[in-house]
Design an enzyme around this catalytic site. Sequence first.
Site, PDB file in Angstrom:
ATOM      1  N   GLU A 126      33.870   5.812  24.094  1.00 41.57           N
ATOM      2  CA  GLU A 126      32.841   5.508  23.096  1.00 41.57           C
ATOM      3  C   GLU A 126      32.351   4.091  23.291  1.00 41.57           C
ATOM      4  OE1 GLU A 126      34.641   6.056  19.224  1.00 41.57           O
ATOM      5  OE2 GLU A 126      35.498   7.961  19.871  1.00 41.57           O
ATOM      6  N   LYS A 186      31.606   0.302  21.835  1.00 42.33           N
ATOM      7  CA  LYS A 186      32.241  -0.543  20.825  1.00 42.33           C
ATOM      8  C   LYS A 186      31.131  -1.285  20.094  1.00 42.33           C
ATOM      9  CE  LYS A 186      36.181  -3.606  20.240  1.00 42.33           C
ATOM     10  NZ  LYS A 186      35.645  -4.599  19.342  1.00 42.33           N
ATOM     11  N   ASP A 213      29.088  -3.560  17.659  1.00 43.05           N
ATOM     12  CA  ASP A 213      29.370  -4.918  17.201  1.00 43.05           C
ATOM     13  C   ASP A 213      28.861  -5.088  15.776  1.00 43.05           C
ATOM     14  OD1 ASP A 213      30.287  -7.440  17.324  1.00 43.05           O
ATOM     15  OD2 ASP A 213      28.651  -8.235  18.550  1.00 43.05           O
ATOM     16  N   TYR A 222      33.303   6.575  13.749  1.00 42.81           N
ATOM     17  CA  TYR A 222      34.066   6.795  14.968  1.00 42.81           C
ATOM     18  C   TYR A 222      35.474   7.354  14.777  1.00 42.81           C
ATOM     19  CZ  TYR A 222      35.551   2.039  13.781  1.00 42.81           C
ATOM     20  OH  TYR A 222      35.988   0.940  13.130  1.00 42.81           O
ATOM     21  N   LYS A 276      36.120  -5.217  26.932  1.00 45.22           N
ATOM     22  CA  LYS A 276      35.043  -6.086  26.421  1.00 45.22           C
ATOM     23  C   LYS A 276      34.149  -6.514  27.568  1.00 45.22           C
ATOM     24  CE  LYS A 276      36.114  -8.465  22.578  1.00 45.22           C
ATOM     25  NZ  LYS A 276      35.461  -8.651  21.310  1.00 45.22           N
ATOM     26  N   CYS A 306      14.078 -38.184   8.017  1.00 49.13           N
ATOM     27  CA  CYS A 306      13.190 -37.214   8.658  1.00 49.13           C
ATOM     28  C   CYS A 306      12.646 -37.783   9.969  1.00 49.13           C
ATOM     29  CB  CYS A 306      12.047 -36.868   7.711  1.00 49.13           C
ATOM     30  SG  CYS A 306      10.828 -35.781   8.463  1.00 49.13           S
ATOM     31  N   CYS A 353       8.615 -38.261   9.212  1.00 48.18           N
ATOM     32  CA  CYS A 353       8.057 -39.151   8.180  1.00 48.18           C
ATOM     33  C   CYS A 353       9.070 -40.169   7.665  1.00 48.18           C
ATOM     34  CB  CYS A 353       7.497 -38.331   7.027  1.00 48.18           C
ATOM     35  SG  CYS A 353       8.770 -37.579   5.997  1.00 48.18           S
ATOM     36  N   CYS A 360      13.917 -32.322   4.339  1.00 40.83           N
ATOM     37  CA  CYS A 360      13.096 -33.498   4.095  1.00 40.83           C
ATOM     38  C   CYS A 360      12.366 -33.238   2.783  1.00 40.83           C
ATOM     39  CB  CYS A 360      12.085 -33.699   5.225  1.00 40.83           C
ATOM     40  SG  CYS A 360      10.804 -34.880   4.757  1.00 40.83           S
ATOM     41  N   CYS A 385       4.781 -34.986   4.497  1.00 41.96           N
ATOM     42  CA  CYS A 385       5.397 -34.865   5.814  1.00 41.96           C
ATOM     43  C   CYS A 385       4.556 -33.904   6.666  1.00 41.96           C
ATOM     44  CB  CYS A 385       6.826 -34.358   5.620  1.00 41.96           C
ATOM     45  SG  CYS A 385       7.735 -34.146   7.145  1.00 41.96           S
TER      46      CYS A 385
HETATM   47  S1  IVH Z   1      38.519   2.813  16.899  1.00 40.05           S
HETATM   48  C1  IVH Z   1      42.962   1.487  15.385  1.00 40.05           C
HETATM   49  N1  IVH Z   1      36.120   2.957  17.895  1.00 40.05           N
HETATM   50  O1  IVH Z   1      36.465  -2.549  16.868  1.00 40.05           O
HETATM   51  C2  IVH Z   1      41.609   0.957  15.556  1.00 40.05           C
HETATM   52  N2  IVH Z   1      36.730   0.942  16.820  1.00 40.05           N
HETATM   53  O2  IVH Z   1      38.791  -4.220  17.647  1.00 40.05           O
HETATM   54  C3  IVH Z   1      40.692   2.083  15.854  1.00 40.05           C
HETATM   55  N3  IVH Z   1      34.940  -0.745  16.738  1.00 40.05           N
HETATM   56  O3  IVH Z   1      38.143  -2.649  13.806  1.00 40.05           O
HETATM   57  C4  IVH Z   1      39.341   1.599  15.987  1.00 40.05           C
HETATM   58  N4  IVH Z   1      33.425   0.459  17.800  1.00 40.05           N
HETATM   59  O4  IVH Z   1      35.657  -2.250  13.755  1.00 40.05           O
HETATM   60  C5  IVH Z   1      36.992   2.173  17.233  1.00 40.05           C
HETATM   61  N5  IVH Z   1      34.031   3.280  18.822  1.00 40.05           N
HETATM   62  C6  IVH Z   1      34.886   2.509  18.161  1.00 40.05           C
HETATM   63  C7  IVH Z   1      34.555   1.205  17.708  1.00 40.05           C
HETATM   64  C8  IVH Z   1      35.517   0.444  17.051  1.00 40.05           C
HETATM   65  C9  IVH Z   1      33.675  -0.704  17.198  1.00 40.05           C
HETATM   66  C10 IVH Z   1      35.535  -1.909  16.057  1.00 40.05           C
HETATM   67  C11 IVH Z   1      36.266  -1.543  14.796  1.00 40.05           C
HETATM   68  C12 IVH Z   1      37.651  -2.057  14.969  1.00 40.05           C
HETATM   69  C13 IVH Z   1      37.492  -3.060  16.045  1.00 40.05           C
HETATM   70  C14 IVH Z   1      38.789  -3.151  16.814  1.00 40.05           C
END
Ligand code: IVH
Length: 675
Positions: free
Chosen positions: A120, A122, A124, A232, A319, A413, A416, A431, A437
């Site tokens: 999946e 991740k 943000d 997720y 990451k 500033c 001015c 300011c 200004c």
């Molecule tokens: S599974 C036991 N799936 O990443 C933790 N987390 O570093 C299971 N996150 O707190 C998390 N995308 O907020 C999971 N596809 C994804 C995710 C995901 C983002 C975040 C989530 C988690 C953090 C962990």
Amino acid sequence: MNQEEAKKKIKMLSTQLEEHNYSYYMLNTSIISDFDFDMLMKELIDLEQDFPEFASINSPTKRVGGEVSKGFKTIEHKYPMMSLDNTYSIEEIRDFDTRVRKRLDEAEIGGSDLLRYVCELKYDGVAIGITYKNGEMVQALTRGDGVSGDDVTANVRTINSIPLVLKGTDFPAEFEIRGEIYFPHKAFAELNKLREEEGEPTFANPRNTASGTLKMKDSAEVAKRNLNCFLYSLSGADLPYDNHYDNLMAIKEWGFKLPYVISKPTDIEGVASFINEWDVGRKNLEYDIDGVVFKVNLKRLQEILGFTAKSPRWAISYKFKAERASTVLNSISYQVGRTGAITPVANLEPVLLAGTVVKRASLHNADQIARLDIRLNDTVYVEKGGEIIPKIIGVILEKRPSGSTPTEFISTCPICSTTLKQKEGEVAHYCPNEDGCPPQIKGKIEHFIARKAMNIDGIGEETIELLYDKKLIADVSDLYTLRYEDLIELDRFAEKSVQRLLDGIESSKQITFEKVLFALGIRFVGETVAKKLATHYLSIESIRAASLEELVEVEEIGEKIAESVVRYFGDEASAALVQRLQAHGLQFKMIESDLELKSEKLKDLSFVVSGVFETYSRDELKAEIEANGGRNASSISAKLDYLIAGDKMGPSKLEKANKLNISIISESDFNKMIT
Ligand code: IVH
């Protein structure tokens, strides 16, 4: 309408609205127009007000917010919210796979053969855990410290892609679903644009802003920001399948938004190519991701693998490396915005980063400078994550020249020389020389002429600069004294462009009051607020006369806005400017044809209407109140003058009005008042 009918109608409208919501936000198709949707919503809001006993906690009306919480209750998670172990290379992912296989082999159940990973993205954003009971949302908690989190249910209810009531009947009686609330790029850009228009500092990063938004006290504000959510994982006693992938697929049937990208490769090579694909693909997504996540699919294997103190042994994240470069800080310059807010900007030795040459980066404010302890001639790291603007993430201390001293934020500033101020509770420096200004003056003029404000054609940033430098304009009112003779003298102007500019200025005198009010650039008074104030008060005189207490009574006007309005009209220079603009013939009241009053018989009186009437619909009655100079209040309070009671009015309203000693009148009493 009797109770039974109201109950039925509320149920029908709720189902209809939720269906429309689903097709719009999940299927990207809309079956009805925005207007018709708003009308249905309004009908439901009115009905729920009259029959609060039938208003469900998960009614679609909750999507627009309105609940204001004083603080957030901290509640323990039923299943602790853990984090994921991070890795940064494909080798580390292979090590993870080896560890998993070894543990499964030790368990002697042939687990290795059953092993499949689900890949999946991740996302943000901010983690959220949402509990459903019998198909209804009951609670949404933030991660907090992992053991307990904050109850942000009212705010989460405003997120359109999260169902309040589930579809179908095939879901467990109770379960928790977890996901990530995030800011889509488009919604984030729109929010910043709006803030710019309102003279507020813009936000730097979608994730932090999503997190801040989720903790806002006023859920109506959250509703306006268009957060979104990807889900997720599922936890609960009777989930439909024995594996993560199928469970995720099932949630789609219940009305949840499933992430678009999920895959279940057959081996670790498939996992590796998922990484490579999305390291590139992420640049085209409409939201930020900071990596990818791999999870063991079968629940049975997950249980064997278990957890460390912090994270599951059955999942891992990879990451992405943010693109990063090092360069030297040559100088810091300070920009002054329309509202006087000072933004420090780092001027860097040009460096190539993710395909573009970076020369500048925002330092945001004094706090950021102090946090980084960034000094002149420091070598710094610049990074480009998902966001467009590069940021400085740290200083390479080993390369710091000897004898350097900490950066001191300017105290006056840069334009001015006025001594800067900090407003209580804000990190930004300002300011205060608003009317003297130059960048603030020019910024205000630019805001004034903008399309959404006075919409003056034939003038742009450079022309303003020129006219200001030539001392032809010192504030917005001077635009209306510009003469052909003055302009034709200027280098950039030919006959045609002068005429275009003068015509543009002349026709701006017809611009409606609400836009004029917005154009004044009163802090926190953006387009919507200006419209609210204009239609509520009808003229600049009434707005000026309104007290702080009266202003906050107006729908959508909070204390911050009210204070700013009172401050603006209390300021002599602003008052004089408004007077000059009035003398030039700008619109400072709503146009008569729209609002011609039939009488002033109800002047200074407030009304709530409830129930069904013989000769008016509720909206007609409300219009009649306004047409006679009265005001429609949003709810029954001690300050209310009259409750007009129709047939079948909800009992709770009656009770409340009686308790507060409010005069309750009938339709015919009302008719007598206005004739
Ligand atoms: S599974 C036991 N799936 O990443 C933790 N987390 O570093 C299971 N996150 O707190 C998390 N995308 O907020 C999971 N596809 C994804 C995710 C995901 C983002 C975040 C989530 C988690 C953090 C962990």
